[in-house]
Motif scaffolding. Structure first.
Motif, PDB file in Angstrom:
ATOM      1  N   LEU A  77       0.891  -1.082  -0.053  1.00 45.15           N
ATOM      2  CA  LEU A  77       0.138  -0.023   0.073  1.00 45.15           C
ATOM      3  C   LEU A  77       0.764   1.362  -0.222  1.00 45.15           C
ATOM      4  O   LEU A  77       0.597   2.392  -0.624  1.00 45.15           O
ATOM      5  CB  LEU A  77      -0.923  -0.030   1.173  1.00 45.15           C
ATOM      6  N   GLY A  78       1.976   1.293   0.649  1.00 43.38           N
ATOM      7  CA  GLY A  78       2.820   2.388   0.580  1.00 43.38           C
ATOM      8  C   GLY A  78       2.699   3.441   1.876  1.00 43.38           C
ATOM      9  O   GLY A  78       3.341   4.462   1.636  1.00 43.38           O
ATOM     10  N   TYR A  79       1.923   3.138   2.485  1.00 47.50           N
ATOM     11  CA  TYR A  79       1.696   4.243   3.720  1.00 47.50           C
ATOM     12  C   TYR A  79       2.593   4.016   4.514  1.00 47.50           C
ATOM     13  O   TYR A  79       2.867   2.944   5.149  1.00 47.50           O
ATOM     14  CB  TYR A  79       0.243   4.033   4.208  1.00 47.50           C
ATOM     15  N   ASN A  80       2.888   4.991   5.296  1.00 49.16           N
ATOM     16  CA  ASN A  80       3.899   5.097   6.460  1.00 49.16           C
ATOM     17  C   ASN A  80       3.186   4.526   7.902  1.00 49.16           C
ATOM     18  O   ASN A  80       1.896   4.733   7.852  1.00 49.16           O
ATOM     19  CB  ASN A  80       4.811   6.255   6.568  1.00 49.16           C
ATOM     20  N   ALA A  81       4.019   4.208   8.934  1.00 52.00           N
ATOM     21  CA  ALA A  81       3.417   3.811  10.128  1.00 52.00           C
ATOM     22  C   ALA A  81       2.711   5.047  10.991  1.00 52.00           C
ATOM     23  O   ALA A  81       1.575   4.521  11.446  1.00 52.00           O
ATOM     24  CB  ALA A  81       4.719   3.602  11.196  1.00 52.00           C
ATOM     25  N   SER A  82       3.128   6.302  10.653  1.00 56.11           N
ATOM     26  CA  SER A  82       2.316   7.306  11.161  1.00 56.11           C
ATOM     27  C   SER A  82       0.879   7.461  10.587  1.00 56.11           C
ATOM     28  O   SER A  82      -0.219   7.544  10.999  1.00 56.11           O
ATOM     29  CB  SER A  82       3.145   8.654  11.167  1.00 56.11           C
ATOM     30  N   GLU A  83       0.767   7.163   9.338  1.00 51.94           N
ATOM     31  CA  GLU A  83      -0.583   7.369   8.479  1.00 51.94           C
ATOM     32  C   GLU A  83      -1.467   6.214   8.942  1.00 51.94           C
ATOM     33  O   GLU A  83      -2.725   6.375   8.928  1.00 51.94           O
ATOM     34  CB  GLU A  83      -0.205   7.506   6.996  1.00 51.94           C
ATOM     35  N   ILE A  84      -0.931   5.211   9.015  1.00 55.43           N
ATOM     36  CA  ILE A  84      -1.446   3.745   9.378  1.00 55.43           C
ATOM     37  C   ILE A  84      -2.001   4.033  10.790  1.00 55.43           C
ATOM     38  O   ILE A  84      -3.309   3.588  11.080  1.00 55.43           O
ATOM     39  CB  ILE A  84      -0.769   2.630   9.095  1.00 55.43           C
ATOM     40  N   THR A  85      -1.385   4.500  11.481  1.00 59.79           N
ATOM     41  CA  THR A  85      -1.670   4.665  13.015  1.00 59.79           C
ATOM     42  C   THR A  85      -2.761   5.547  13.154  1.00 59.79           C
ATOM     43  O   THR A  85      -3.876   5.225  14.005  1.00 59.79           O
ATOM     44  CB  THR A  85      -0.254   5.192  13.854  1.00 59.79           C
ATOM     45  N   ARG A  86      -2.743   6.731  12.399  1.00 61.62           N
ATOM     46  CA  ARG A  86      -3.969   7.660  12.386  1.00 61.62           C
ATOM     47  C   ARG A  86      -4.995   6.836  11.803  1.00 61.62           C
ATOM     48  O   ARG A  86      -6.237   7.178  12.384  1.00 61.62           O
ATOM     49  CB  ARG A  86      -3.766   9.022  11.295  1.00 61.62           C
ATOM     50  N   TYR A  87      -4.989   6.144  10.771  1.00 63.40           N
ATOM     51  CA  TYR A  87      -6.251   5.199  10.255  1.00 63.40           C
ATOM     52  C   TYR A  87      -6.631   4.438  11.319  1.00 63.40           C
ATOM     53  O   TYR A  87      -7.693   4.280  11.575  1.00 63.40           O
ATOM     54  CB  TYR A  87      -5.913   4.642   9.087  1.00 63.40           C
ATOM     55  N   ILE A  88      -5.729   3.911  11.946  1.00 59.05           N
ATOM     56  CA  ILE A  88      -6.263   2.780  13.222  1.00 59.05           C
ATOM     57  C   ILE A  88      -7.108   3.324  14.265  1.00 59.05           C
ATOM     58  O   ILE A  88      -8.166   3.139  14.808  1.00 59.05           O
ATOM     59  CB  ILE A  88      -5.446   1.805  13.750  1.00 59.05           C
ATOM     60  N   LEU A  89      -6.625   4.614  14.778  1.00 57.81           N
ATOM     61  CA  LEU A  89      -7.241   5.544  15.605  1.00 57.81           C
ATOM     62  C   LEU A  89      -8.615   6.120  15.521  1.00 57.81           C
ATOM     63  O   LEU A  89      -9.530   5.900  16.248  1.00 57.81           O
ATOM     64  CB  LEU A  89      -6.254   6.628  15.975  1.00 57.81           C
ATOM     65  N   ASP A  90      -8.525   6.568  13.992  1.00 56.31           N
ATOM     66  CA  ASP A  90      -9.819   7.135  13.470  1.00 56.31           C
ATOM     67  C   ASP A  90     -10.858   6.061  13.525  1.00 56.31           C
ATOM     68  O   ASP A  90     -12.030   6.020  13.863  1.00 56.31           O
ATOM     69  CB  ASP A  90      -9.635   7.890  12.546  1.00 56.31           C
ATOM     70  N   TYR A  91     -10.384   4.605  13.012  1.00 55.06           N
ATOM     71  CA  TYR A  91     -11.309   3.635  12.936  1.00 55.06           C
ATOM     72  C   TYR A  91     -11.957   3.188  14.278  1.00 55.06           C
ATOM     73  O   TYR A  91     -13.087   2.885  14.154  1.00 55.06           O
ATOM     74  CB  TYR A  91     -10.516   2.553  12.210  1.00 55.06           C
ATOM     75  N   ALA A  92     -11.236   3.378  15.169  1.00 57.40           N
ATOM     76  CA  ALA A  92     -11.261   3.027  16.667  1.00 57.40           C
ATOM     77  C   ALA A  92     -12.122   4.209  17.394  1.00 57.40           C
ATOM     78  O   ALA A  92     -12.521   4.086  18.414  1.00 57.40           O
ATOM     79  CB  ALA A  92     -10.490   2.475  17.531  1.00 57.40           C
ATOM     80  N   ASN A  93     -12.670   5.325  16.445  1.00 57.68           N
ATOM     81  CA  ASN A  93     -13.209   6.349  17.245  1.00 57.68           C
ATOM     82  C   ASN A  93     -12.484   7.094  18.172  1.00 57.68           C
ATOM     83  O   ASN A  93     -12.782   7.567  19.460  1.00 57.68           O
ATOM     84  CB  ASN A  93     -14.698   6.063  17.682  1.00 57.68           C
TER      85      ASN A  93
END
Length: 236
Positions: free
Chosen positions: A42-58
């Motif tokens: 996917l090419g996303y970095n760790a910070s971007e994916i962490t932000r996605y996970i946090l937003d996914y978890a509200n």
């Protein structure tokens, strides 16, 4: 008189603990290095994916900050901040994403009031006090001798044992955070196939360091019980 700090055969327990901890640290570092060279499709970095996970978890309220160092990543539950190290933050590697997602797992635990996380947090100040006070109390107890001295020795042993208890409580906290992270990475197809397996290996290796710390702590406590236990105390 009892002399608890001279070299004796019980030091082998300390040496074994240090060896186990050293091997675990070497293993996690080598595993991290291995999967640091494996980058996600996917090419996303760790910070971007962490932000996605946090937003996914509200957990939009949890901020992400960058901190210096290598594997200094951690979640600060008091300030609701997830801190990613220089080695992790911008990396697109499987290793970095696994570590970052693990820290996001701690944020999810905090959201859910995960009981072992709360228990570990409650133990931190008590354990710190125990680590500071245990040896002076043991030493004073050994100098005083039987009676009041043995009471102080018993108190010192209890205080020192808090470190081992803390390490035991830490194990389910870390394992649960990794399981939460891997579940989201798989469910959202952030990592797939060999990528997910690589992240799993990195987190399993990291978990071994906590197991090693618990074993080393137990061996230290066991040594002190051998040295200071009423039936085994050395006298002149």
């Amino acid at each position: 008189m009892f002399y608890p700090f001279y070299f004796d055969s019980t030091y082998i327990l300390v040496i074994i603990g240090l060896a186990i901890s050293g091997l675990a640290s070497s293993y996690v570092q080598s595993t991290f290095n291995r999967y640091s060279d494996v980058h996600t499709k996917l090419g996303y970095n760790a910070s971007e994916i962490t932000r996605y996970i946090l937003d996914y978890a509200n957990l939009e309220n949890v901020e992400i900050e960058r901190v210096p160092g290598n594997l200094t990543d951690h979640y600060d539950s008091n300030n609701k901040v997830l801190r990613l190290s220089d080695a992790t933050n911008d990396s697109t590697s499987v290793a970095a994403i696994g570590v970052a997602a693990h820290e996001a797992g701690h944020a999810l635990q905090d959201r859910d009031n995960y009981i072992y996380l709360r228990l570990r947090s409650a133990l931190v100040p008590i354990t710190n006090i125990g680590q500071t006070a245990a040896f002076p109390i043991l030493l004073v107890g050994a100098i005083i001798g039987p009676g009041a001295g043995q009471t102080l020795i018993n108190l010192g042993l209890i205080l020192f044992s808090l470190t081992f208890i803390f390490q035991i409580v830490t194990l389910p906290v870390e394992l649960n955070a990794s399981n939460r992270a891997l579940s989201i990475l798989e469910a959202e197809q952030i990592l797939v196939g060999d990528e997910l397996e690589g992240a799993n290996k990195v987190l399993r290796a990291a978990a071994l360091t906590y197991v090693a710390a618990a074993i080393a702590s137990f061996l230290n406590v066991f040594r002190l019980f051998l040295l200071f236990g009423g039936g085994n105390r050395r006298r002149n």
